[in-house]
Design a protein around this motif. Structure first.
Motif, mmCIF file in Angstrom:
data_model
loop_
_atom_site.group_PDB
_atom_site.id
_atom_site.type_symbol
_atom_site.label_atom_id
_atom_site.label_comp_id
_atom_site.label_asym_id
_atom_site.label_seq_id
_atom_site.Cartn_x
_atom_site.Cartn_y
_atom_site.Cartn_z
ATOM 1 N N TYR A 93 0.832 -1.208 0.000
ATOM 2 C CA TYR A 93 0.000 0.000 0.000
ATOM 3 C C TYR A 93 0.866 1.258 0.000
ATOM 4 O O TYR A 93 0.567 2.231 -0.701
ATOM 5 N N TRP A 120 2.151 1.874 -3.507
ATOM 6 C CA TRP A 120 1.155 2.406 -4.436
ATOM 7 C C TRP A 120 0.801 3.852 -4.119
ATOM 8 O O TRP A 120 0.584 4.662 -5.031
ATOM 9 N N ILE A 121 0.763 4.187 -2.854
ATOM 10 C CA ILE A 121 0.450 5.572 -2.478
ATOM 11 C C ILE A 121 1.591 6.500 -2.889
ATOM 12 O O ILE A 121 1.360 7.630 -3.347
ATOM 13 N N PHE A 178 1.202 7.027 -6.568
ATOM 14 C CA PHE A 178 0.058 7.902 -6.830
ATOM 15 C C PHE A 178 0.431 9.370 -6.608
ATOM 16 O O PHE A 178 0.153 10.237 -7.452
ATOM 17 N N PRO A 227 -1.760 14.623 -0.465
ATOM 18 C CA PRO A 227 -2.907 13.727 -0.669
ATOM 19 C C PRO A 227 -4.237 14.348 -0.252
ATOM 20 O O PRO A 227 -5.275 14.051 -0.841
ATOM 21 N N VAL A 271 -7.586 9.922 -8.628
ATOM 22 C CA VAL A 271 -7.491 8.466 -8.480
ATOM 23 C C VAL A 271 -7.886 7.783 -9.784
ATOM 24 O O VAL A 271 -7.209 6.861 -10.261
ATOM 25 N N ALA A 298 -3.776 -1.391 -6.547
ATOM 26 C CA ALA A 298 -3.585 0.056 -6.454
ATOM 27 C C ALA A 298 -4.871 0.739 -5.998
ATOM 28 O O ALA A 298 -4.849 1.641 -5.147
ATOM 29 N N LEU A 336 -5.493 3.007 -2.501
ATOM 30 C CA LEU A 336 -5.942 4.402 -2.513
ATOM 31 C C LEU A 336 -7.274 4.575 -1.790
ATOM 32 O O LEU A 336 -7.491 5.584 -1.102
ATOM 33 N N LEU A 370 -6.390 4.652 1.789
ATOM 34 C CA LEU A 370 -5.774 5.929 2.152
ATOM 35 C C LEU A 370 -6.832 6.997 2.401
ATOM 36 O O LEU A 370 -6.820 7.669 3.446
ATOM 37 N N PHE A 371 -7.741 7.147 1.454
ATOM 38 C CA PHE A 371 -8.722 8.229 1.571
ATOM 39 C C PHE A 371 -9.797 7.926 2.617
ATOM 40 O O PHE A 371 -10.189 8.809 3.387
#
Length: 320
Positions: A169, A172-173, A176, A185, A193, A214, A218, A221-222
């Motif tokens: 993770y 991928w963040i 991104f 972010p 995204v 991915a 995300l 994360l959000f």
């Protein structure tokens, strides 16, 4: 035993037991716990003398006890040590050759850094963050948004997610944020995204599973870290799932493959083939996870941190 008065002989025995523990370096305040472990073992065999028990009786007891999900490794070690001292004092012949170390080893917990376990959250320094992700390209980006990554790790570890998922993770963040020119972010959202996911499918030509991974990173994360739910991401180009026929080995091919292996690799490969366990589930097996009498294997902390029982073949599946 604790409910009835002790005889003089019993008092002398437990006094010797306590002295032996202290001689072995056990702290005086911990001695009573070892005695409790020893008494529990004795009570497990009512109407039987300690000297009449066999190595198989002790092994069966330790095996059953190891199946308890509430028993921690250090407590299990106490049990093994307490029983060994019991038999030292009883001077039973077989206790000298009994493999106590085997049972101690079976109680060892995985190291906190083991790839299959989430660790307790310990804040990382800037340099440790960079080493942790393993990609120097992201060093400036990580240092610029370190509070976000610190919270990400804290949230994942409090949820007991695996280290592999954590690293995946984070990777991928990082990609991104890098794709979004290093923007914070908190200033990004569903549109960015969707654009990133489309970039992965169209420009990078990634597989479906890669794009989904991915997306999961995300969304986490959000939704969980920034607490800014993405909602509907909208349309974006999905990676195409290639249609491939699986490669299945014949029994003869499996037999030849296993014939080239020996020792632990052979054991692991045989268990994987015979039980259908995942690789890391197999590597994390402990001796107390195997119920030979019932031909069962207890898989602890499997996918989704869930445990389950699986069958243990009495004979090789290749002989069926």
């Amino acid at each position: 035993m604790a409910n009835s008065p002790l005889t003089d002989k019993q008092r002398i025995f437990w006094s010797r037991f306590s002295k032996h523990l202290i001689q072995e370096g056990i702290k005086p305040e911990s001695v009573r716990w070892y005695r409790i472990r020893a008494e529990q073992f004795i009570r497990a065999f009512p109407h039987q003398r300690l000297a009449s028990l066999t190595p198989d009786d002790v092994s069966a007891y330790l095996l059953r006890l190891g199946e308890s999900p509430n028993l921690r490794p250090w407590q299990y070690l106490q049990v093994v040590d307490a029983i060994q001292i019991l038999y030292k004092l009883a001077r039973t012949e077989w206790s000298e050759t009994f493999d106590w170390d085997y049972w101690r080893a079976s109680a060892k917990a995985l190291e906190p850094q083991h790839a299959t376990l989430a660790r307790e959250y310990v804040p990382l320094t800037s340099a440790e963050f960079v080493r942790y992700v393993g990609d120097k390209r992201f060093a400036p980006l990580i240092l610029s948004h370190q509070p976000v990554f610190e919270k990400l790790i804290a949230v994942m570890r409090t949820r007991n997610m695996s280290i592999r998922t954590e690293k995946s993770y984070m990777g991928w963040i990082c990609r991104f944020i890098h794709h979004c020119d290093g923007q914070a972010p908190t200033s990004l959202g569903a549109a960015q995204v969707a654009d990133f996911l489309q970039y992965l499918a169209v420009t990078r030509n990634v597989a479906v599973s890669t794009q989904n991974q991915a997306l999961n990173a995300l969304v986490f994360l959000f939704n969980k870290v920034l607490e800014q739910p993405l909602g509907d991401i909208g349309p974006f180009c999905r990676a195409k799932r290639p249609r491939r026929l699986p490669t299945v080995l014949s029994r003869e091919e499996v037999r030849r493959m296993l014939g080239e292996l020996t020792g632990v690799p052979w054991l692991v490969a045989s268990l994987l083939y015979g039980t259908g366990m995942r690789l890391m589930e197999c590597l994390r097996l402990r001796v107390q996870d195997v119920e030979f009498e019932r031909s069962l294997i207890m898989v602890r902390s499997g996918k989704g941190n869930r445990g389950r029982r699986g069958g243990l073949a009495v004979r090789s599946p290749l002989d069926a």
